[in-house]
Design an enzyme around this catalytic site. Structure first.
Site, mmCIF file in Angstrom:
data_model
loop_
_atom_site.group_PDB
_atom_site.id
_atom_site.type_symbol
_atom_site.label_atom_id
_atom_site.label_comp_id
_atom_site.label_asym_id
_atom_site.label_seq_id
_atom_site.Cartn_x
_atom_site.Cartn_y
_atom_site.Cartn_z
ATOM 1 N N TYR A 1 -36.103 -41.396 20.975
ATOM 2 C CA TYR A 1 -36.731 -41.150 20.462
ATOM 3 C C TYR A 1 -37.507 -40.272 18.862
ATOM 4 C CZ TYR A 1 -42.263 -40.200 21.307
ATOM 5 O OH TYR A 1 -43.842 -39.749 21.264
ATOM 6 N N TYR B 1 -43.899 -44.351 33.117
ATOM 7 C CA TYR B 1 -42.734 -43.000 32.845
ATOM 8 C C TYR B 1 -43.278 -42.260 33.173
ATOM 9 C CZ TYR B 1 -40.439 -39.894 30.388
ATOM 10 O OH TYR B 1 -39.836 -38.518 29.761
ATOM 11 N N HIS B 2 -44.687 -41.710 32.209
ATOM 12 C CA HIS B 2 -45.794 -40.748 32.890
ATOM 13 C C HIS B 2 -45.856 -40.966 34.572
ATOM 14 C CE1 HIS B 2 -45.632 -41.797 28.204
ATOM 15 N NE2 HIS B 2 -44.993 -40.472 27.904
ATOM 16 N N LYS C 1 -57.420 -27.098 27.770
ATOM 17 C CA LYS C 1 -56.443 -27.512 26.871
ATOM 18 C C LYS C 1 -56.886 -27.633 25.431
ATOM 19 C CE LYS C 1 -53.412 -30.026 28.137
ATOM 20 N NZ LYS C 1 -52.083 -29.321 27.833
#
Length: 661
Positions: free
Chosen positions: A18, A172-173, A537
């Protein structure tokens, strides 16, 4: 390069890393080097502005350009990115979601310039927006329009780019956000069901061609260090997918029903402390998806040992590639049939995961499906709660993490002894260069053609017309990613999903949490009100797991928590601090933009007269950067090695007391 071949050996999986950073030109050079070393496919990492539909000169892009991937704004960038790479022969994976349609349009436009046969193009656009709402945070549009974009892409590619995977249903996440194996399987399969139902209901694909749609649905999964359980998870995944596609969609051809998946092993599970241990973690996690022939991944990309520290260098990526090659070509793994067929232990674990996943799927479908379960907050709250339990087990020592909560004694690490500290640092000039380049690009276009293409996109978005045609027209005249996404933002609106914090259950070591609760209560009594903690954030970093866990534990400790989710400007964070009259501001950044975003918040708070409000920074922050932040006034800096959240909260109370005194 020739690869070992033998009639008695199974074909090796597709090997990727990646990769992408700084610029299209720098990333192209990296890709060509990696391919020359035996890598057999490309996996393009885009930077956060590209992933969230912004150009490099957008306000929210500040500090994020080229940090976690390559900035791609228009067809010229894609020309540079694939210069000298035979697109017709290359299998290209693109980790892109909200603007996936436009990145595919750019890719196809350049492939056409290469005179590539669309029938031979192979690769994948991730294009799973459901998991973006739940974990990774690069969503833009509401669920309905997002599902429409995915549907249109699937219909277009099945008809015109038949070897392309238009979606990678991505569990995946979900695992990184806290999902158990049962939740990972169930949530991902519910996403696939939502997508397939949408394609079927759109009427864009003939009923007798629906098997071709199912055959192009691929999955992207995670593999953690519990490699036996992970291997069983993949067997359960495949069996349930076969069951669903046959029973729910009537797909008769077993080849169409085959569970096709690629994998990247767990990156967020890598440790900052004793990072050399990550090599063994990566190897064990790779075994989970390669040892069992009946459930073997057909594409694997591995992180590097130092990804918990920052961007890996080319050498680090080479090390991970060599790990795959040693297993595939030196070991005898590929010479045997499935090693676990008939194992009663494996069969029992697979059955356990399947039974749990079926029950969870039924529950979600009973709510109306994956989209409804996102909008209600059920899926997000479930993940936040699962991750809180996982962290509690790690903090208590029930889950051992070598080098972090046990066996912490260590020698100096020679891998980090070089001047670069063992990671790749993106040149600060990259962002300004990208801004200058896009200004030049806009000035050199046919403005009338751009306006006409954007008008066509806007008009098509207001109908039920397939949007791939309008997107391809935009790509050919030089429309930028930000302009394409901007038009669809106008028509579809933007979306902020539930954070999952309010409905999540937390927990920590009861004794230590009780001590912090007493301190929070006592300080609140002095002030005549509960202590307020703003968790922010800033920028485009969507990895919110850490922020959410801090928010949940802080609430359990007695703080009144202010948390409105991801993707905020420093100005919005300062405004919220003023409006809510908070006592502390915590900023979570994992993308590397901390030296830009944190000082901007500090300056804004001072200008607003909130000098006595301490600022806490957390994320992947090298020590040199942490020292710089402390010099600028940041009260505390926490990194992934600071895994004990309750202890961190105690230090945050210390910071409030210091600021008040």
């Amino acid at each position: 390069m020739p690869f070992p071949s033998d009639d008695d050996r199974d074909r090796a999986w597709l090997m990727r890393t990646y990769a992408g950073h700084s610029s299209a030109q720098a990333s192209n050079a990296l890709y060509r080097r990696n391919l020359s070393k035996g890598q057999t496919g490309l996996s393009v990492a885009f930077d956060l502005p590209t992933q969230t539909g912004y150009d490099p000169d957008a306000e929210l892009a500040k500090g994020e350009v080229g940090k976690v991937g390559v900035p791609v704004s228009h067809v010229g960038d894609v020309r540079t990115l694939f210069d000298g790479i035979p697109m017709e022969q290359m299998n290209t994976s693109m980790t892109i979601n909200a603007p996936a349609m436009y990145l595919l349009a750019l890719y196809l436009t350049v492939a056409e310039e290469h005179e590539a046969d669309f029938g031979k193009l192979s690769g994948t656009t991730q294009n799973d927006i459901i998991k973006e709402y739940l974990s990774r945070g690069t969503y833009v549009f509401p669920p309905g329009p997002s599902l429409r974009l995915i549907t249109d892409m699937i219909a277009y590619t099945v008809a015109n780019v038949p070897k392309w995977n238009p979606i990678n249903v991505c569990s995946y996440h979900l695992q990184e956000a806290g999902a158990t194996p049962v939740q990972e399987v169930a949530f991902a399969l519910c996403t696939a069901i939502a997508v397939l139902d949408s394609v079927r209901e759109s009427g864009q694909v003939a009923e007798d061609a629906f098997g071709d749609v199912v055959a192009r649905i691929s999955f992207f999964v995670n593999a953690g260090v519990r490699f036996v359980e992970e291997m069983c998870k993949l067997r359960a995944f495949g069996q349930l997918w076969d069951e669903i596609t046959e029973q729910r969609y009537g797909v008769a051809d077993p080849k169409h029903r085959r569970f096709r998946y690629g994998v990247q092993v767990n990156s967020l599970g890598l440790t900052e402390a004793q990072p050399e241990n990550n090599v063994y973690r990566i190897l064990l996690e790779m075994l989970a998806v390669t040892m069992s022939k009946d459930a073997r991944a057909r594409a694997v990309q591995l992180p590097a040992w130092n990804e918990a520290l920052g961007l890996p260098r080319a050498w680090d990526q080479q090390w991970s590639l060599r790990m795959q090659q040693v297993l595939a070509f030196e070991s005898d793994l590929l010479e045997y049939e499935d090693l676990f067929a008939g194992s009663t232990v494996v069969e029992a674990k697979v059955a356990e995961i399947k039974d749990g996943a079926r029950a969870e799927i039924d529950k979600i479908l009973g709510m109306g499906g994956a989209v409804e379960a996102v909008e209600s907050g059920y899926l997000k709250s479930a993940l936040v709660s699962s991750l809180a339990l996982r962290r509690r087990r790690m903090e208590s020592g029930e889950d051992v993490v070598v080098g972090v909560n046990t066996f912490t004694e260590t020698e100096p690490n020679p891998l980090q002894g070089s001047e670069d500290g063992g990671i790749l640092t993106v040149d600060k000039a990259v962002e300004q260069s990208a801004k200058d380049a896009i200004a030049t690009w806009r000035a050199g276009r046919d403005a009338a053609a751009v306006d006409e293409a954007l008008r066509g996109l806007r008009d098509a978005a207001k109908t039920d017309e397939n949007l791939m045609t309008a997107s391809l027209a935009c790509a050919k005249v030089g429309v930028t990613v930000g302009e394409w996404a901007g038009v669809l933002r106008e028509v579809f609106g933007e979306y902020r999903p539930p954070t999952g914090v309010s409905g999540a259950t937390g927990g920590g070591n009861e004794a230590s949490l009780g001590e912090v609760q007493q301190r929070v209560r006592a300080l609140g009594d002095q002030l005549g009100r509960p202590l307020k903690f703003l968790v922010g954030k800033p920028g485009l970093d969507g990895h919110s797991n850490g922020a959410e866990q801090i928010a949940v534990r802080a609430r359990d400790a007695g703080f009144e928590v202010v948390y409105s989710g991801i993707r905020l400007t420093p100005g919005q964070i300062v405004a919220a601090a003023v409006e809510e009259d908070v006592d502390v501001v915590g900023l979570s950044i994992l993308s590397g933009s901390h030296l830009s975003a944190v000082p901007d918040v500090l300056t804004g708070l001072r200008e607003a007269g909130l000098d006595d409000v301490p600022v806490i920074a957390g994320g992947i922050i090298p020590e040199a950067d942490a020292a710089q932040l402390r010099e600028q006034g940041v009260a505390r800096v926490f990194t992934p090695k600071d895994f004990e959240i309750t202890r961190m909260l105690g230090e945050i109370v210390d910071a409030i007391e210091e600021a008040r005194s």
